[in-house]
Scaffold this active site. Structure first.
Site, PDB file in Angstrom:
ATOM      1  N   ASP A   4       0.786  -0.972   0.345  1.00 45.20           N
ATOM      2  CA  ASP A   4      -0.029  -0.080  -0.109  1.00 45.20           C
ATOM      3  C   ASP A   4       0.579   1.060   0.223  1.00 45.20           C
ATOM      4  O   ASP A   4       2.348   0.986   0.610  1.00 45.20           O
ATOM      5  CB  ASP A   4      -1.035   0.039   1.062  1.00 45.20           C
ATOM      6  N   GLU A   7       0.384  -0.289   5.551  1.00 45.59           N
ATOM      7  CA  GLU A   7       0.944  -0.161   6.348  1.00 45.59           C
ATOM      8  C   GLU A   7       0.784   1.395   7.228  1.00 45.59           C
ATOM      9  O   GLU A   7       0.644   1.788   7.356  1.00 45.59           O
ATOM     10  CB  GLU A   7       2.288  -0.464   6.480  1.00 45.59           C
TER      11      GLU A   7
END
Length: 451
Positions: free
Chosen positions: A92, A156
């Protein structure tokens, strides 16, 4: 880099690595599904799962984590009785901010000035490619001498804790003798660095309400309490005159003992405008790695364009607080919320909401994994000795892994050196850094297996 079989193999793989990184960067995998489609993140996860299967990983799985995102897991068996190493990265990314401000499209890997530009190129899709290159180099030079687990997180950057909670619920899944977190970076380009300290973090949304609805500023301004003005005062209370973070009850005077950060170099790395001073007190290293730091990440209020002459009834902000090792993130969150309430003026109503939280981390550098990595870095970066540094950012999973597996050594390396401009416009990765760190990781796995 001197000729070495592993280094030669990695060098030969770099053109393919660029192609793969371009494919991975093209996914708009921002794990905020109010901004970007969930399908983009899911497609990135499937790409990584396919890459692991192609490398012979078994038990490849897309893990549905409690925050509604997916992490990718795979296991590559090594020789009988071999040690187990966990390799971590995340797919991500941060939103690209102002896409118009990018020199080239943020989700299109573009080579410019010797670097590969694109959102996630360094943080942390490049980390996924680094792990793949290291394993491929070992397979081409005698095989992978350890059991390898790979975990690639899907949220994250959001700090929503999905993988941490999943790991706590399935503690056997990520258990390993050593853990390599590929989400850090060298202190500067070309200087091999292991990050040994990470600040923790907390995210709090604060909302201030003063009126039932907006009012005409000419008719009511001067007496009607302005929620935006109240919020500005609350946020200003989080900093002293010199810019130091001031949260009631939170110690802000700790010092850093270790590699120092030259102030002029920091100004250059951070691209501070001429004549603008740095904030805070103490050394730059103190401020970045040993002390709390508050940042207002966003404010909901009327934009300048289209604003009307109104006294605002409501305003809100998202506040980030980074906390150093030794400070419990949960306690810091409580102190921040209490500070926001205590400093809200005029009896305005204030609400806080906890968005995300992660504990700080400090590594134990005395074990065999650190020696194996130092020897590997010496080959990948000839003439350079591996340095230890802190990082002001947070990787909440580190403290979770340290708690779950207290005997495991945790090493943080990666591609996010200062020139990478992670989280900013025109993020990029140095292909030379990617090549050297892939060599270092491969040699680390070999050294660690033999140790």
């Amino acid at each position: 880099m001197p000729s070495h079989p592993v280094a030669d193999t990695v060098a030969s793989l770099m053109p393919g690595a660029r192609t793969e990184l371009a494919e991975l960067v093209a996914f708009k995998s921002v794990a905020d599904f109010d901004q970007y489609p969930r399908s983009e993140s899911e497609a990135a996860a499937r790409w990584i799962a396919g890459a692991l299967r192609a490398e012979g990983f078994t038990d490849v799985a897309l893990l549905d984590t409690p925050d509604g995102t997916q992490s990718v897991y795979g296991f590559l068996p090594g020789p009988e009785g071999a040690k187990t190493v966990l390799l971590y990265a995340h797919y991500d990314v941060q939103p690209p901010l102002d896409e118009a401000g990018w020199t080239s499209p943020p989700f299109e890997l573009t080579e410019r000035d010797g670097r590969w530009h694109g959102r996630g190129a360094a943080d942390c899709k490049g980390g996924v490619i680094m792990h793949l290159l290291a394993l491929r180099a070992l397979k081409a030079n005698g095989g992978v001498p350890v059991n390898v687990k790979v975990i690639v997180e899907g949220s994250e950057e959001q700090g929503t804790g999905g993988l941490e909670r999943y790991a706590e619920e399935h503690p056997e899944l990520l258990e390993a003798d050593a853990i390599v977190i590929g989400d850090s970076g060298n202190f500067r380009l070309g200087l091999p660095t292991a990050t040994t300290v990470l600040r923790g973090m907390t995210l709090v949304r604060v909302q201030v309400d003063t009126l039932e609805g907006n009012l005409h500023s000419g008719q009511f301004g001067g007496a009607a309490p302005d929620a935006l003005a109240a919020l500005i005062r609350v946020l200003d209370s989080l900093r002293a005159e010199d810019g130091s973070t001031t949260v009631d009850g939170l110690d802000g005077g700790s010092v850093w003992e270790g590699l120092e950060y030259d102030e002029e170099q920091f100004r250059k790395d951070a691209k501070v405008l001429d004549g603008v001073g740095l904030i805070g007190s103490g050394t730059v290293a103190d401020r970045l790695w040993a002390r709390p730091a508050v940042t207002v990440l966003g404010i909901d209020c009327p934009p300048v364009v289209g604003a009307t002459p109104s006294v605002q009834a409501s305003a809100r902000a998202l506040v980030s607080l980074r906390v150093p090792p030794g400070v419990d993130a949960a306690r810091a969150t409580e102190l921040l919320e209490a500070h926001l309430r205590a400093h809200t003026p005029w009896g305005a109503r204030v609400r806080t909401e906890r968005i995300g939280q992660g504990q700080a981390f400090r590594a134990d550098t005395a074990g065999p994994a650190y020696r194996a990595m130092a020897d590997a870095m010496a080959v990948a970066y000839p003439g350079q000795e591996m340095q230890y540094a802190g990082q002001g950012g947070s990787i909440p999973l580190c403290s979770t892994l340290a708690s779950l597996y207290p005997k495991a050594e945790i090493l943080l390396i990666g591609l996010s050196e200062p020139e990478a401009r992670i989280h900013a416009v025109d993020e990029s990765v140095s292909p030379e850094e990617l090549e050297r760190l892939s060599v270092a990781e491969a040699l680390f796995l070999r050294n660690y297996a033999a140790g």
